[in-house]
Design a protein around this motif. Structure first.
Motif, PDB file in Angstrom:
ATOM      1  N   GLU A   1       0.807  -1.222   0.000  1.00 36.10           N
ATOM      2  CA  GLU A   1       0.000   0.000   0.000  1.00 36.10           C
ATOM      3  C   GLU A   1       0.837   1.267   0.000  1.00 36.10           C
ATOM      4  OE1 GLU A   1      -0.075  -2.370   2.268  1.00 36.10           O
ATOM      5  OE2 GLU A   1      -2.026  -3.378   2.111  1.00 36.10           O
ATOM      6  N   LEU A   2       2.152   1.147   0.229  1.00 31.33           N
ATOM      7  CA  LEU A   2       2.989   2.330   0.434  1.00 31.33           C
ATOM      8  C   LEU A   2       3.338   3.042  -0.862  1.00 31.33           C
ATOM      9  CD1 LEU A   2       4.723   4.069   2.399  1.00 31.33           C
ATOM     10  CD2 LEU A   2       6.590   2.462   1.963  1.00 31.33           C
ATOM     11  N   LEU A   3       3.691   2.276  -1.894  1.00 30.48           N
ATOM     12  CA  LEU A   3       4.265   2.880  -3.093  1.00 30.48           C
ATOM     13  C   LEU A   3       3.309   2.798  -4.283  1.00 30.48           C
ATOM     14  CD1 LEU A   3       7.930   1.512  -2.990  1.00 30.48           C
ATOM     15  CD2 LEU A   3       7.037   3.655  -2.057  1.00 30.48           C
ATOM     16  N   GLY A   4       3.312   3.860  -5.071  1.00 32.77           N
ATOM     17  CA  GLY A   4       2.627   3.888  -6.354  1.00 32.77           C
ATOM     18  C   GLY A   4       3.586   4.424  -7.403  1.00 32.77           C
ATOM     19  N   ALA A   5       3.177   4.388  -8.668  1.00 30.90           N
ATOM     20  CA  ALA A   5       4.043   4.872  -9.754  1.00 30.90           C
ATOM     21  C   ALA A   5       3.188   5.478 -10.849  1.00 30.90           C
ATOM     22  CB  ALA A   5       4.885   3.728 -10.314  1.00 30.90           C
ATOM     23  N   PHE A   6       3.641   6.618 -11.373  1.00 35.04           N
ATOM     24  CA  PHE A   6       2.928   7.238 -12.492  1.00 35.04           C
ATOM     25  C   PHE A   6       3.926   7.574 -13.608  1.00 35.04           C
ATOM     26  CE2 PHE A   6       3.543  10.577  -9.225  1.00 35.04           C
ATOM     27  CZ  PHE A   6       4.399  11.427  -9.889  1.00 35.04           C
ATOM     28  N   PRO A   7       3.463   7.534 -14.862  1.00 36.22           N
ATOM     29  CA  PRO A   7       4.364   7.847 -15.979  1.00 36.22           C
ATOM     30  C   PRO A   7       4.722   9.330 -16.003  1.00 36.22           C
ATOM     31  CG  PRO A   7       2.120   7.581 -16.770  1.00 36.22           C
ATOM     32  CD  PRO A   7       2.106   7.201 -15.316  1.00 36.22           C
ATOM     33  N   VAL A   8       5.945   9.608 -16.457  1.00 35.88           N
ATOM     34  CA  VAL A   8       6.430  10.980 -16.540  1.00 35.88           C
ATOM     35  C   VAL A   8       7.054  11.214 -17.910  1.00 35.88           C
ATOM     36  CG1 VAL A   8       6.828  11.175 -14.047  1.00 35.88           C
ATOM     37  CG2 VAL A   8       8.663  10.333 -15.529  1.00 35.88           C
ATOM     38  N   SER A   9       7.486  12.444 -18.147  1.00 34.10           N
ATOM     39  CA  SER A   9       8.061  12.829 -19.432  1.00 34.10           C
ATOM     40  C   SER A   9       9.328  12.027 -19.738  1.00 34.10           C
ATOM     41  CB  SER A   9       8.395  14.322 -19.415  1.00 34.10           C
ATOM     42  OG  SER A   9       9.206  14.671 -20.525  1.00 34.10           O
ATOM     43  N   ARG A  10       9.513  11.697 -21.009  1.00 37.39           N
ATOM     44  CA  ARG A  10      10.730  11.002 -21.432  1.00 37.39           C
ATOM     45  C   ARG A  10      11.962  11.898 -21.344  1.00 37.39           C
ATOM     46  NH1 ARG A  10       9.544   6.121 -24.416  1.00 37.39           N
ATOM     47  NH2 ARG A  10       7.284   5.874 -24.636  1.00 37.39           N
ATOM     48  N   GLN A  11      11.778  13.165 -21.074  1.00 30.81           N
ATOM     49  CA  GLN A  11      12.935  14.038 -20.862  1.00 30.81           C
ATOM     50  C   GLN A  11      13.797  13.559 -19.704  1.00 30.81           C
ATOM     51  OE1 GLN A  11      11.443  18.107 -20.436  1.00 30.81           O
ATOM     52  NE2 GLN A  11      12.243  18.548 -22.482  1.00 30.81           N
TER      53      GLN A  11
END
Length: 224
Positions: A191-201
């Motif tokens: 429950e602690l960690l999540g992840a979201f996509p970010v810029s390829r920069q």
């Protein structure tokens, strides 16, 4: 493996530990190994903030490119430089996210792994004294990595270990035995960690715009 970090201003968050600043905190939206950033470690009765080189550099190491920036939790006893540091020199690396990459049809997509409520992450590290040929000795460190949870596994099989706020004193204390310290290292709660996509920069560490770490899609989280 942790190849890039997101370090926003964690110092004002209520969950951050109290510390005494020896060096000013280092912030970066896209921080790569072989760079300087901030660690927290114990000195006498205080938790202090110091600059440190990301790459464990004991006094006998002559080539900085050979300085490991991560150490696997399962093999800390296999190398004396890791074993001794775990016994005597444990530290925390405060960050606001860890970049990972997932392979896709259009190349690798970077994701930012964060606390699901976006509070700071206190990463488990070991430190050593870095003694350059010129100038005063400085600290260096490596992050301790562990296997990832189901949500993060498609992007990376390992992440730095996260020390819970309630166990920070135990992790940093010189009174904590190596065996007890090992018990504090493990995969983060689902429950602690999540992840979201970010810029390829973010793929290029030369990009230091804060927009590198902005979401470009929804956060992936664990659901029962």
């Amino acid at each position: 493996m942790a190849g890039r970090l997101h370090v926003d201003d964690w110092t004002r968050h209520p969950r951050s530990p109290a510390f005494r600043g020896i060096d000013p905190p280092v912030f970066s939206p896209n921080l790569a190994p072989r760079r300087w950033l901030s660690i927290l470690r114990r000195e006498a009765d205080d938790i202090v903030l110091r600059d440190a080189f990301w790459g464990l550099t004991p006094t006998w190491l002559k080539v900085l490119d050979q300085a490991p920036h991560c150490a696997r939790a399962e093999s800390l006893d296999e190398r004396p430089m890791f074993r001794e540091a775990l016994t005597e020199r444990r530290c925390l690396v405060p960050v606001t996210g860890i970049y990972v990459w997932q392979a896709g049809l259009r190349g690798k997509q970077p994701f930012l792994v964060t606390h699901t409520d976006r509070s700071p992450l206190m990463l488990a590290g070991i430190w050593s004294r870095y003694a350059p040929d010129i100038g005063a000795p400085r600290d260096s460190f490596a992050l301790i990595t562990v296997p990832t949870t189901e949500v993060i596994a498609p992007m990376s099989d390992r992440l730095p270990a996260v020390i819970a706020p309630s166990r920070i004193e135990d992790w940093l204390s010189v009174e904590t035995s190596p065996a007890a310290a090992r018990d504090l290292i493990g995969p983060a709660d689902r429950e602690l960690l999540g992840a979201f996509p970010v810029s390829r920069q973010v793929n290029d560490p030369a990009h230091q715009e804060w927009a590198c770490g902005y979401p470009v899609g929804p956060m992936r989280v664990w659901t029962a």
